[in-house]
Design an enzyme around this catalytic site. Sequence first.
Site, PDB file in Angstrom:
ATOM      1  N   ASP A  88      44.221  41.450  39.587  1.00 47.26           N
ATOM      2  CA  ASP A  88      43.535  40.826  38.454  1.00 47.26           C
ATOM      3  C   ASP A  88      44.520  40.511  37.331  1.00 47.26           C
ATOM      4  O   ASP A  88      45.496  41.230  37.130  1.00 47.26           O
ATOM      5  CB  ASP A  88      42.449  41.783  37.953  1.00 47.26           C
ATOM      6  CG  ASP A  88      41.429  41.101  37.071  1.00 47.26           C
ATOM      7  OD1 ASP A  88      41.389  39.851  37.053  1.00 47.26           O
ATOM      8  OD2 ASP A  88      40.665  41.803  36.387  1.00 47.26           O
ATOM      9  N   HIS A 118      48.661  32.345  39.072  1.00 45.16           N
ATOM     10  CA  HIS A 118      48.448  32.633  40.493  1.00 45.16           C
ATOM     11  C   HIS A 118      49.732  32.428  41.291  1.00 45.16           C
ATOM     12  O   HIS A 118      50.030  33.195  42.218  1.00 45.16           O
ATOM     13  CB  HIS A 118      47.323  31.756  41.041  1.00 45.16           C
ATOM     14  CG  HIS A 118      45.978  32.090  40.463  1.00 45.16           C
ATOM     15  ND1 HIS A 118      45.252  33.194  40.859  1.00 45.16           N
ATOM     16  CD2 HIS A 118      45.237  31.475  39.510  1.00 45.16           C
ATOM     17  CE1 HIS A 118      44.116  33.241  40.186  1.00 45.16           C
ATOM     18  NE2 HIS A 118      44.085  32.207  39.357  1.00 45.16           N
ATOM     19  N   LEU A 152      52.912  47.497  59.322  1.00 41.97           N
ATOM     20  CA  LEU A 152      51.883  47.414  58.287  1.00 41.97           C
ATOM     21  C   LEU A 152      50.791  46.431  58.671  1.00 41.97           C
ATOM     22  O   LEU A 152      51.081  45.306  59.091  1.00 41.97           O
ATOM     23  CB  LEU A 152      52.527  46.974  56.974  1.00 41.97           C
ATOM     24  CG  LEU A 152      51.570  46.703  55.792  1.00 41.97           C
ATOM     25  CD1 LEU A 152      51.009  48.007  55.245  1.00 41.97           C
ATOM     26  CD2 LEU A 152      52.275  45.921  54.696  1.00 41.97           C
ATOM     27  N   ARG A 204      43.599  48.655  40.567  1.00 43.06           N
ATOM     28  CA  ARG A 204      43.159  47.437  39.894  1.00 43.06           C
ATOM     29  C   ARG A 204      44.044  47.183  38.689  1.00 43.06           C
ATOM     30  O   ARG A 204      44.267  48.074  37.856  1.00 43.06           O
ATOM     31  CB  ARG A 204      41.702  47.516  39.439  1.00 43.06           C
ATOM     32  CG  ARG A 204      41.292  46.219  38.720  1.00 43.06           C
ATOM     33  CD  ARG A 204      39.830  46.003  38.629  1.00 43.06           C
ATOM     34  NE  ARG A 204      39.555  44.639  38.130  1.00 43.06           N
ATOM     35  CZ  ARG A 204      38.448  43.968  38.329  1.00 43.06           C
ATOM     36  NH1 ARG A 204      37.478  44.500  39.045  1.00 43.06           N
ATOM     37  NH2 ARG A 204      38.290  42.757  37.851  1.00 43.06           N
ATOM     38  N   ARG A 214      36.324  48.095  37.005  1.00 43.29           N
ATOM     39  CA  ARG A 214      35.130  47.885  37.826  1.00 43.29           C
ATOM     40  C   ARG A 214      35.573  47.511  39.232  1.00 43.29           C
ATOM     41  O   ARG A 214      36.711  47.120  39.469  1.00 43.29           O
ATOM     42  CB  ARG A 214      34.243  46.799  37.232  1.00 43.29           C
ATOM     43  CG  ARG A 214      34.913  45.449  37.026  1.00 43.29           C
ATOM     44  CD  ARG A 214      33.941  44.419  36.455  1.00 43.29           C
ATOM     45  NE  ARG A 214      34.616  43.148  36.209  1.00 43.29           N
ATOM     46  CZ  ARG A 214      35.242  42.828  35.082  1.00 43.29           C
ATOM     47  NH1 ARG A 214      35.274  43.698  34.079  1.00 43.29           N
ATOM     48  NH2 ARG A 214      35.830  41.649  34.938  1.00 43.29           N
TER      49      ARG A 214
END
Length: 251
Positions: free
Chosen positions: A20, A37, A131, A188, A194
């Site tokens: 985020d 991004h 992985l 996060r 959240r």
Amino acid sequence: MSAPLPELDQLPKHVAIIMDGNNRWAAKRHLPGVSGHKRGVKAVRKVIEAAARLEIKALTLFAFSSENWQRPAAEVSALMKLFLTALKRESQKIHEHNMRLRVIGDLSAFSVEIREYIQKAEALTVDNTGLQLNIAANYGGRWDIVNAAQQAIKDAMEGRLQPDDLDEALFQRYTALSELPPPDLCIRTSGERRISNFLLWQMAYTEFYFTPVLWPDFTEATFYEALSDYSVRTRRFGRTDQQLQETPSSA
């Protein structure tokens, strides 16, 4: 240069990350949102490399939620182009490093070209043993649960499943990450606290770590801070400390 590996008492087998803060990173620099991004892709590479070096079994990255389609059309279009470019550029590197790539979510909403490249990348890496890298794209935790329920109902209607046999372990087999253990740790970024409809079924007992760092600024050092915080936690899974002392957990 890679940061030195941390010395930790315990490592998570499976790490999930809600990436985020890309837009806020761009806004702080008076840049278009897609710039954040694009810079975030570099952070993705860093965390994948770090997870592989630590021999973490699985890494699941929340790249695009089912709710993200509500963003401005220009941003969504730019994200789709970035996703396709990343698939084309990174698939071979992922394969060369013995990683397995999976994309989880409702892929039907993507263009034919994106779906074809996802299929190619997954097929290329399917036998790799390092992985397991999971990219959650057009993914939602509620979608995952409903989709699993639909598949279970279909099997019951066609005689492959007796409803009374359906328990939590069997239901897990119908979910998007059926072959993996649940995430031990969810990170996060950007300071939000959240879950945002991410892996709702899988994260019943996941440990959470929240950092104010915006995703494009996420580094190996930030990743290691989260792992260090996790390493000193006691995971009880409903038991008492005394029970844990009597029967040490391997989790």
